[in-house]
Design a protein around this motif. Sequence first.
Motif, PDB file in Angstrom:
ATOM      1  N   TYR A 108       0.907  -1.289   0.090  1.00  0.00           N
ATOM      2  CA  TYR A 108       0.003   0.003  -0.009  1.00  0.00           C
ATOM      3  C   TYR A 108       0.828   1.033   0.039  1.00  0.00           C
ATOM      4  CZ  TYR A 108      -2.781   3.705   1.882  1.00  0.00           C
ATOM      5  OH  TYR A 108      -3.566   4.796   2.280  1.00  0.00           O
ATOM      6  N   MET A 109       1.875   1.137   0.839  1.00  0.00           N
ATOM      7  CA  MET A 109       2.772   2.380   0.939  1.00  0.00           C
ATOM      8  C   MET A 109       3.555   2.671  -0.361  1.00  0.00           C
ATOM      9  SD  MET A 109       2.148   4.178   3.779  1.00  0.00           S
ATOM     10  CE  MET A 109       3.447   5.255   3.187  1.00  0.00           C
ATOM     11  N   ARG A 110       3.589   1.696  -1.113  1.00  0.00           N
ATOM     12  CA  ARG A 110       4.422   1.812  -2.500  1.00  0.00           C
ATOM     13  C   ARG A 110       3.390   2.644  -3.106  1.00  0.00           C
ATOM     14  NH1 ARG A 110       9.067   1.499  -4.312  1.00  0.00           N
ATOM     15  NH2 ARG A 110       9.411  -0.608  -4.540  1.00  0.00           N
ATOM     16  N   LEU A 111       2.191   2.259  -3.390  1.00  0.00           N
ATOM     17  CA  LEU A 111       1.132   3.071  -4.007  1.00  0.00           C
ATOM     18  C   LEU A 111       1.028   4.495  -3.585  1.00  0.00           C
ATOM     19  CD1 LEU A 111      -2.043   0.588  -4.284  1.00  0.00           C
ATOM     20  CD2 LEU A 111      -0.465   1.639  -6.251  1.00  0.00           C
ATOM     21  N   PHE A 112       1.086   4.623  -2.211  1.00  0.00           N
ATOM     22  CA  PHE A 112       0.999   6.067  -1.555  1.00  0.00           C
ATOM     23  C   PHE A 112       2.280   6.784  -1.974  1.00  0.00           C
ATOM     24  CE2 PHE A 112       2.402   9.260   1.439  1.00  0.00           C
ATOM     25  CZ  PHE A 112       1.265  10.022   1.730  1.00  0.00           C
ATOM     26  N   ASN A 113       3.439   6.187  -1.946  1.00  0.00           N
ATOM     27  CA  ASN A 113       4.667   6.973  -2.358  1.00  0.00           C
ATOM     28  C   ASN A 113       4.489   7.571  -3.758  1.00  0.00           C
ATOM     29  OD1 ASN A 113       5.686   6.890   0.295  1.00  0.00           O
ATOM     30  ND2 ASN A 113       7.423   5.218  -0.335  1.00  0.00           N
ATOM     31  N   ASP A 114       4.161   6.493  -4.493  1.00  0.00           N
ATOM     32  CA  ASP A 114       3.836   6.919  -5.983  1.00  0.00           C
ATOM     33  C   ASP A 114       3.028   8.123  -6.245  1.00  0.00           C
ATOM     34  OD1 ASP A 114       5.405   4.773  -6.802  1.00  0.00           O
ATOM     35  OD2 ASP A 114       3.948   3.466  -7.271  1.00  0.00           O
ATOM     36  N   MET A 115       1.914   8.103  -5.381  1.00  0.00           N
ATOM     37  CA  MET A 115       1.035   9.314  -5.387  1.00  0.00           C
ATOM     38  C   MET A 115       1.630  10.417  -5.095  1.00  0.00           C
ATOM     39  SD  MET A 115      -2.740   9.979  -3.502  1.00  0.00           S
ATOM     40  CE  MET A 115      -2.206   9.538  -1.867  1.00  0.00           C
ATOM     41  N   VAL A 116       2.397  10.587  -4.107  1.00  0.00           N
ATOM     42  CA  VAL A 116       3.155  11.876  -3.986  1.00  0.00           C
ATOM     43  C   VAL A 116       4.365  12.194  -4.880  1.00  0.00           C
ATOM     44  CG1 VAL A 116       4.841  12.868  -2.194  1.00  0.00           C
ATOM     45  CG2 VAL A 116       3.015  11.465  -1.249  1.00  0.00           C
ATOM     46  N   SER A 117       4.912  10.978  -5.120  1.00  0.00           N
ATOM     47  CA  SER A 117       5.979  11.445  -6.530  1.00  0.00           C
ATOM     48  C   SER A 117       5.173  11.853  -7.628  1.00  0.00           C
ATOM     49  CB  SER A 117       6.383  10.140  -6.656  1.00  0.00           C
ATOM     50  OG  SER A 117       7.617   9.739  -5.560  1.00  0.00           O
ATOM     51  N   ARG A 302      12.034   7.907   1.432  1.00  0.00           N
ATOM     52  CA  ARG A 302      10.441   7.358   1.285  1.00  0.00           C
ATOM     53  C   ARG A 302      10.776   5.699   1.345  1.00  0.00           C
ATOM     54  NH1 ARG A 302      10.052   6.155  -4.361  1.00  0.00           N
ATOM     55  NH2 ARG A 302      11.731   7.421  -5.712  1.00  0.00           N
ATOM     56  N   GLU A 303      11.596   5.182   0.821  1.00  0.00           N
ATOM     57  CA  GLU A 303      11.611   3.643   0.835  1.00  0.00           C
ATOM     58  C   GLU A 303      12.013   3.221   2.140  1.00  0.00           C
ATOM     59  OE1 GLU A 303      10.829   1.375  -1.649  1.00  0.00           O
ATOM     60  OE2 GLU A 303       9.982   3.270  -2.325  1.00  0.00           O
ATOM     61  N   THR A 304      12.804   3.886   3.099  1.00  0.00           N
ATOM     62  CA  THR A 304      13.268   2.970   4.429  1.00  0.00           C
ATOM     63  C   THR A 304      11.871   3.522   5.104  1.00  0.00           C
ATOM     64  OG1 THR A 304      14.364   5.299   4.906  1.00  0.00           O
ATOM     65  CG2 THR A 304      15.540   3.360   4.241  1.00  0.00           C
ATOM     66  N   ASN A 305      11.259   4.846   4.943  1.00  0.00           N
ATOM     67  CA  ASN A 305      10.013   5.010   5.678  1.00  0.00           C
ATOM     68  C   ASN A 305       9.113   4.005   5.545  1.00  0.00           C
ATOM     69  OD1 ASN A 305      11.194   7.281   6.704  1.00  0.00           O
ATOM     70  ND2 ASN A 305      10.233   8.730   5.447  1.00  0.00           N
ATOM     71  N   ARG A 306       9.084   3.702   4.149  1.00  0.00           N
ATOM     72  CA  ARG A 306       7.952   2.560   3.665  1.00  0.00           C
ATOM     73  C   ARG A 306       8.169   1.358   4.374  1.00  0.00           C
ATOM     74  NH1 ARG A 306       6.849  -1.352  -0.773  1.00  0.00           N
ATOM     75  NH2 ARG A 306       9.144  -1.350  -1.404  1.00  0.00           N
ATOM     76  N   ALA A 307       9.195   1.051   4.671  1.00  0.00           N
ATOM     77  CA  ALA A 307       9.565  -0.444   5.222  1.00  0.00           C
ATOM     78  C   ALA A 307       9.114  -0.194   6.538  1.00  0.00           C
ATOM     79  CB  ALA A 307      11.330  -0.697   5.273  1.00  0.00           C
ATOM     80  N   TRP A 308       9.203   0.615   7.378  1.00  0.00           N
ATOM     81  CA  TRP A 308       9.174   0.925   8.886  1.00  0.00           C
ATOM     82  C   TRP A 308       7.650   1.077   8.985  1.00  0.00           C
ATOM     83  CZ3 TRP A 308       6.528   4.368  11.768  1.00  0.00           C
ATOM     84  CH2 TRP A 308       6.422   4.021  13.279  1.00  0.00           C
ATOM     85  N   LEU A 309       7.064   1.940   8.111  1.00  0.00           N
ATOM     86  CA  LEU A 309       5.531   1.840   8.178  1.00  0.00           C
ATOM     87  C   LEU A 309       4.811   0.406   8.192  1.00  0.00           C
ATOM     88  CD1 LEU A 309       5.253   5.219   6.403  1.00  0.00           C
ATOM     89  CD2 LEU A 309       4.720   4.939   8.832  1.00  0.00           C
TER      90      LEU A 309
END
Length: 365
Positions: A108-117, A302-309
């Motif tokens: 899910y956070m991959r999608l969220f990050n892609d939205m911000v990007s 963003r990628e390390t944040n995604r892993a922690w989240l």
Amino acid sequence: MEFKDHDLAPPASTPGVLYEEMPFADPGGRTVEGLHAVRITLHNPDQLNSYTTEMIKGVILGMRRASNDRACVAVVFTGSGNRAFCTGGNTAEYATYYAGRPEEYRQYMRLFNDMVSAILGCDRPVICRVNGMRIAGGQEIGMACDFSVAQDLALFGQAGPKHGSAPDGGSTDFLPLFTGIEAAMESCTLCETWSAHKAMRLGLLTKIVPALRHGGRLVPNPLVVTDRWIDETGQIVHGEMRTGAAREAGRKMLAEGEVDLSLLDREVAGLVTRLAMTMPGCLAKTLESVRKHKLLHWDRNRETNRAWLGLNMMTEGRTGFRAFHEGSKACREADFLLLRRRLAEGEPWSERLIEDVLARAHGKQ
């Protein structure tokens, strides 16, 4: 001329996201033929325009579609109604599906990050039309935009540490760039909302406009100190919430009036026109250059944040989102002090610990 199609997918409607081509006027007020603005609207008003997984996909595709639209001069990103631009991720979806599933939330956070990007990479200027609350992930996608024009009843802030997360979807990257470290730290950790007037004072917004129509005229937010900068002790109070009798009088005005976003729409339309009165290539390059300051932090974290989240959904995320979803208006927070005490005593995370910490939100305390 027959153009190549550079879109990733054919245009399609997405539940919860509206995509519209909007006419705009030249400086003389005449509608411009052959050009338009694009308006992307988060359409989930019953849940304060919180975004679901499907809605995130719609925003990504919408930003990409607008970016490739040769006749588009600007993107207006907003929410339905007058209560909220966006209050972040859909907590019902978080609590009932993603809680306890770290690998699913990581996707899910991959999608969220892609939205911000996608917002940061749009080839057109992106204006956040702040029609109401801009909270949590809503604040993050709002700050990814190039401009923010707000109605002055709107509230701004974070929710992460109060509800089992960290504002690592953009706020810890972007907010210090807007407001400085101290104000960003206060907002990100304490999760106390700011008025639009305070957000404007701290540099978070391009412009604010009144939206309360009372007695036949638009008036500034009556709950906020808007008429002076400092009090008798020298403290800055401009933008802070009124207290006591002044607050009660403000509440009375709110109840008697109605929300009118006509001035907000006028300001956004005017900004679109001003942006159109520039060289398109030079404008696009300038957007890219200024955005680099956000991207410097966003791309690094963003990628390390995604892993922690994702991992956090096994513990505090699982607890906090359930508390918000399963609680009532009286209490939507976990028992923070009980959790801290039990962890300090060495108790490991377990189903029993989570249920005990949720007891207050469930009305069992």
